[in-house]
Motif scaffolding. Structure first.
Motif, PDB file in Angstrom:
ATOM      1  N   LEU A 154       5.417   0.098 -18.711  1.00  0.00           N
ATOM      2  CA  LEU A 154       4.440   0.438 -17.682  1.00  0.00           C
ATOM      3  C   LEU A 154       3.152  -0.361 -17.819  1.00  0.00           C
ATOM      4  O   LEU A 154       2.522  -0.720 -16.816  1.00  0.00           O
ATOM      5  N   ASN A 155       2.743  -0.658 -19.037  1.00  0.00           N
ATOM      6  CA  ASN A 155       1.542  -1.472 -19.226  1.00  0.00           C
ATOM      7  C   ASN A 155       1.694  -2.854 -18.609  1.00  0.00           C
ATOM      8  O   ASN A 155       0.718  -3.447 -18.147  1.00  0.00           O
ATOM      9  N   TRP A 156       2.890  -3.374 -18.630  1.00  0.00           N
ATOM     10  CA  TRP A 156       3.180  -4.689 -18.067  1.00  0.00           C
ATOM     11  C   TRP A 156       2.854  -4.705 -16.570  1.00  0.00           C
ATOM     12  O   TRP A 156       2.307  -5.671 -16.043  1.00  0.00           O
ATOM     13  N   ASP A 213      -8.494   6.411 -16.657  1.00  0.00           N
ATOM     14  CA  ASP A 213      -7.761   6.552 -17.906  1.00  0.00           C
ATOM     15  C   ASP A 213      -6.334   6.065 -17.662  1.00  0.00           C
ATOM     16  O   ASP A 213      -5.368   6.836 -17.686  1.00  0.00           O
ATOM     17  N   PHE A 214      -6.207   4.773 -17.418  1.00  0.00           N
ATOM     18  CA  PHE A 214      -4.911   4.219 -17.068  1.00  0.00           C
ATOM     19  C   PHE A 214      -3.950   4.248 -18.254  1.00  0.00           C
ATOM     20  O   PHE A 214      -2.734   4.269 -18.064  1.00  0.00           O
ATOM     21  N   GLY A 215      -4.504   4.245 -19.456  1.00  0.00           N
ATOM     22  CA  GLY A 215      -3.653   4.343 -20.630  1.00  0.00           C
ATOM     23  C   GLY A 215      -2.820   5.610 -20.624  1.00  0.00           C
ATOM     24  O   GLY A 215      -1.658   5.612 -21.053  1.00  0.00           O
ATOM     25  N   ASN A 219       1.485   5.883 -20.708  1.00  0.00           N
ATOM     26  CA  ASN A 219       1.972   6.365 -21.997  1.00  0.00           C
ATOM     27  C   ASN A 219       3.198   7.256 -21.781  1.00  0.00           C
ATOM     28  O   ASN A 219       3.090   8.479 -21.642  1.00  0.00           O
ATOM     29  N   ARG A 220       4.367   6.646 -21.774  1.00  0.00           N
ATOM     30  CA  ARG A 220       5.581   7.400 -21.476  1.00  0.00           C
ATOM     31  C   ARG A 220       5.869   8.510 -22.491  1.00  0.00           C
ATOM     32  O   ARG A 220       6.248   9.619 -22.093  1.00  0.00           O
ATOM     33  N   PRO A 221       5.699   8.259 -23.801  1.00  0.00           N
ATOM     34  CA  PRO A 221       5.937   9.359 -24.745  1.00  0.00           C
ATOM     35  C   PRO A 221       5.009  10.555 -24.495  1.00  0.00           C
ATOM     36  O   PRO A 221       5.438  11.706 -24.584  1.00  0.00           O
ATOM     37  N   GLN A 222       3.740  10.270 -24.177  1.00  0.00           N
ATOM     38  CA  GLN A 222       2.796  11.363 -23.930  1.00  0.00           C
ATOM     39  C   GLN A 222       3.115  12.097 -22.631  1.00  0.00           C
ATOM     40  O   GLN A 222       3.035  13.322 -22.564  1.00  0.00           O
TER      41      GLN A 222
END
Length: 275
Positions: A154-156, A213-215, A219-222
């Motif tokens: 997703l960061n990509w 807060d795009f992180g 963050n798939r695990p979160q």
């Protein structure tokens, strides 16, 4: 970042600027293209409020690739009817906008690190033309489309938006089309009320987007089971991240259509625009 929830507020706040807004639209059912709905009316009103772009680059949930990103360089992109089981009237729809091969090839250069390549076989899928026909009904703004690489994290996709962001200063409208919540397996055809998990994810997304807060949104695990429920596949989620990635701290956020269709399709849409 503060967020507003009104098209009129958006129109009032848009200033004379060379920096084109960023738009993400929850497109929902293809039937919105031929029916008079609150969503199609809002797209018409949005088109009237936005400054007129010189060109449009669409990131649609419905052009999925694997291992590469493609950009349509067609001179006259074809209208793709990529659905089945809908009325014949929908298959007669056409959106005859010209392409913009020069822009498309520049996008290939901008996204060189993403193994981006030219393509002249795609066109405009229903994630693109079903909303464009309301934004720009005369089909008089050149349009190119960008695929989403389903093999990337997703960061990509957030980074993809960042690499494209300078196009805003050159008259290009970057338009994302998907849905903030998209679970076709759990559609509620009877009660049509939003599922609790769907509203939870939709609210979380809106809050994190407004906070920049795009992180948290990548963050798939979160995000865990809630993301998996909201998006059994991520194709309709990815365009939200590309649009977010192209924004910056100078932008104001406006939400539109913060409602649900059939219980599990969030029609939430948003616009980032220079303050």
């Amino acid at each position: 970042m503060s967020a507003t929830h009104s098209l009129q507020q958006l129109k009032d706040s848009l200033k004379a600027t060379d920096r084109i807004p960023l738009v993400f639209l929850g497109h929902g059912s293809p039937m919105n293209a031929i029916e008079d709905t609150a969503y199609s009316r809002s797209w018409t009103n949005l088109g009237r409020a936005l400054p007129r772009p010189q060109a449009i680059l669409v990131v649609s949930a419905h052009w999925m690739t694997r291992g590469t990103t493609l950009v349509d360089v067609s001179v006259m992109p074809r209208t793709i009817h990529d659905f089945a089981g809908f009325p014949h009237e929908l298959f007669k729809e056409s959106y005859p906008a010209q392409g913009n091969p020069d822009l498309a090839r520049e996008v290939v250069t901008l996204l060189a690190s993403h193994r981006t390549q030219e393509d002249d076989t795609w066109g405009l899928d229903h994630g693109a033309w079903t909303v464009l026909k309301f934004l720009y009904p005369d089909a008089d703004v050149p349009v190119s489309q960008l695929s989403v690489d389903m093999t990337k994290d997703l960061n990509w996709h957030l980074e993809t938006g960042k690499l494209l962001s300078d196009l805003r200063d050159r008259g290009v409208l970057i338009l994302g089309s998907g849905n903030v919540v998209h679970n076709l397996r759990a559609l509620d055809w009877v009660h049509r009320q939003p599922q609790d998990w769907a509203t939870e994810f939709d609210t979380l997304f809106a809050d994190r987007l407004a906070d920049r807060d795009f992180g948290a949104l990548t963050n798939r695990p979160q995000l865990g089971a809630l993301l998996r429920k909201a998006h059994p596949t991520l194709d309709h989620y990815i365009p939200t991240l590309t649009i977010a990635g192209a924004s910056d701290a100078r932008d104001q956020l406006t939400f539109m259509n913060d409602s649900f269709d059939l219980g599990t399709l969030s029609m939430r849409s948003f616009v980032f625009h220079a303050m």
